[in-house]
Design an enzyme around this catalytic site. Structure first.
Site, PDB file in Angstrom:
ATOM      1  N   ASN A   9       0.152  -1.158  -0.248  1.00  0.00           N
ATOM      2  CA  ASN A   9       0.060  -0.209   0.001  1.00  0.00           C
ATOM      3  C   ASN A   9       0.794   0.868   0.187  1.00  0.00           C
ATOM      4  OD1 ASN A   9      -2.037   2.007   0.566  1.00  0.00           O
ATOM      5  ND2 ASN A   9      -2.565   1.617   2.737  1.00  0.00           N
ATOM      6  N   LYS A  11      -0.215   4.378  -0.343  1.00  0.00           N
ATOM      7  CA  LYS A  11      -0.424   5.321   0.120  1.00  0.00           C
ATOM      8  C   LYS A  11      -0.082   6.939  -0.496  1.00  0.00           C
ATOM      9  CE  LYS A  11      -0.174   3.045   4.821  1.00  0.00           C
ATOM     10  NZ  LYS A  11      -0.364   3.664   6.095  1.00  0.00           N
ATOM     11  N   HIS A  95      -9.515   1.276   4.617  1.00  0.00           N
ATOM     12  CA  HIS A  95      -8.192   1.601   5.112  1.00  0.00           C
ATOM     13  C   HIS A  95      -8.595   1.882   6.319  1.00  0.00           C
ATOM     14  CE1 HIS A  95      -3.996   2.489   6.590  1.00  0.00           C
ATOM     15  NE2 HIS A  95      -3.860   1.399   6.164  1.00  0.00           N
ATOM     16  N   GLU A  97      -6.230   4.845   7.971  1.00  0.00           N
ATOM     17  CA  GLU A  97      -6.421   6.332   7.440  1.00  0.00           C
ATOM     18  C   GLU A  97      -7.618   6.266   6.881  1.00  0.00           C
ATOM     19  OE1 GLU A  97      -2.983   5.725   5.307  1.00  0.00           O
ATOM     20  OE2 GLU A  97      -1.535   5.436   7.476  1.00  0.00           O
ATOM     21  N   GLU A 167      -4.839  -4.981  10.251  1.00  0.00           N
ATOM     22  CA  GLU A 167      -3.936  -3.676  10.840  1.00  0.00           C
ATOM     23  C   GLU A 167      -4.895  -2.911  11.772  1.00  0.00           C
ATOM     24  OE1 GLU A 167      -2.340  -3.217   6.853  1.00  0.00           O
ATOM     25  OE2 GLU A 167      -4.176  -1.539   6.978  1.00  0.00           O
ATOM     26  N   GLY A 173       2.617   1.999  10.836  1.00  0.00           N
ATOM     27  CA  GLY A 173       3.452   3.406  11.094  1.00  0.00           C
ATOM     28  C   GLY A 173       4.304   3.586  12.593  1.00  0.00           C
ATOM     29  N   SER A 213       3.486  -1.930  10.616  1.00  0.00           N
ATOM     30  CA  SER A 213       4.727  -2.295  10.445  1.00  0.00           C
ATOM     31  C   SER A 213       5.354  -3.588   9.809  1.00  0.00           C
ATOM     32  CB  SER A 213       5.291  -2.023  11.911  1.00  0.00           C
ATOM     33  OG  SER A 213       5.431  -0.513  11.928  1.00  0.00           O
ATOM     34  N   GLY A 234       2.910  -1.413   4.079  1.00  0.00           N
ATOM     35  CA  GLY A 234       3.111   0.621   3.913  1.00  0.00           C
ATOM     36  C   GLY A 234       4.149   0.729   3.335  1.00  0.00           C
ATOM     37  N   GLY A 235       4.657   1.144   5.049  1.00  0.00           N
ATOM     38  CA  GLY A 235       6.398   1.850   4.858  1.00  0.00           C
ATOM     39  C   GLY A 235       7.169   1.012   3.782  1.00  0.00           C
TER      40      GLY A 235
HETATM   41  P1  PGA Z   1       2.645   0.011   8.035  1.00  0.00           P
HETATM   42  O1  PGA Z   1       1.637   0.590   7.061  1.00  0.00           O
HETATM   43  O2  PGA Z   1       3.527  -0.929   7.074  1.00  0.00           O
HETATM   44  O3  PGA Z   1       3.745   1.284   7.334  1.00  0.00           O
HETATM   45  O4  PGA Z   1       3.255   0.285   9.540  1.00  0.00           O
HETATM   46  C1  PGA Z   1       0.813  -0.605   6.924  1.00  0.00           C
HETATM   47  C2  PGA Z   1      -0.195  -0.006   6.475  1.00  0.00           C
HETATM   48  O5  PGA Z   1      -1.611   1.382   7.098  1.00  0.00           O
HETATM   49  O6  PGA Z   1      -1.404  -0.814   4.894  1.00  0.00           O
END
Ligand code: PGA
Length: 255
Positions: A9, A11, A95, A97, A167, A173, A213, A234-235
């Site tokens: 993802n 983002k 998601h 967010e 999640e 994050g 993470s 994500g990251g």
């Molecule tokens: P992250 O994000 O791996 O940066 O923690 C995961 C996500 O929000 O899908």
């Protein structure tokens, strides 16, 4: 056997030029992988160009959101047929967010889910509790609410076409991953809910990803849990090396 699916993802990251570079790098690193579903979800602006890069490769393409209508007066929105035509096969829905910053609710997720299925897209439906909810002992209530209400009205046939991503919001994050045991506990609970809703046979077929993470160093112990069937990253999906390592570490379950 459920297929392991690792989805990136991206983002709100990567201009189109940067996205093409990242997709090319991933294609070079991952072309030999045949036992893992690999998915990347760039921002809308880069989907068209990234689609050309991954065309006929082992990397699938997804978007990060859609509107539930096919077309209409919804300024700033993008619909399922629009992303489908560009080559998307997947779409992330609900998601945290989007739930937190853009007023996404179980009801809107459910409507979007039905649109995605109508257009033959595979939705990745995100669920997860906040830190406050976990500390208040409400994790299972929140998960039950997200799962039952986001999947409201789905038939078992439809349910087989979706992916769920668990999640925990406190792990996104933040560098704090849920322990493999904490994650497995919730994944097993989700599998139980899916059994209640759709029956055992369907529940056993649904891929449940973990997200929050995920890194090359923690993916193996997560993926080795019975009910963890992949990851939403994500990251660590923004870098060729780290995303490729996550995928390779899962290939043959890290063997
Ligand atoms: P992250 O994000 O791996 O940066 O923690 C995961 C996500 O929000 O899908």
């Amino acid at each position: 056997m459920r297929k392991v699916i690792i989805a990136g993802n991206w983002k709100m990251n990567k201009t189109t030029t940067e996205a093409i570079e990242l997709a090319n790098g991933l294609k070079r690193e991952l072309y030999k992988i045949d036992d893992i579903g690999i998915v990347i979800c760039p921002p809308f602006t880069a989907i068209d160009e990234v689609a050309e890069v991954v065309y006929e490769s082992n990397i699938g393409l997804g978007a990060q959101n859609i509107h539930w209508e096919d077309a209409g007066a919804f300024t700033g929105e993008v619909s399922a047929p629009m992303i489908k035509e560009l080559g998307c096969v997947y779409v992330i829905l609900g998601h945290s967010e989007r739930r937190q910053y853009f007023h996404e609710t179980n009801e809107t997720v459910d409507k979007k889910l039905k649109s995605a299925l109508k257009h033959g897209l595979t939705p990745i439906v995100c669920v997860g509790e906040s830190l406050e909810e976990r500390e208040g002992g409400r994790t299972f209530d929140v998960i039950r609410d997200h799962v039952t209400n986001s999947l409201e009205g789905l038939t078992p046939e439809d349910a087989k076409k979706i992916i769920i991503a668990y999640e925990p919001v406190w792990a996104i994050g933040t560098g704090k991953t849920a322990t493999p045991e904490q994650a497995q506990e919730v994944h097993a609970f989700i599998r139980g809910l899916l059994t209640e809703l759709f029956g055992r046979e369907t529940a056993e077929e649904i891929t449940i990803q973990y997200g929050g993470s995920v890194k090359p160093g923690n993916i193996v112990e997560l993926i080795n849990q019975k009910d963890i069937d992949g990851a939403l990253v994500g990251g660590a999906s923004l870098d060729v090396k780290s995303f490729s390592e996550i995928v390779k570490n899962c290939s043959r379950k890290g063997a």
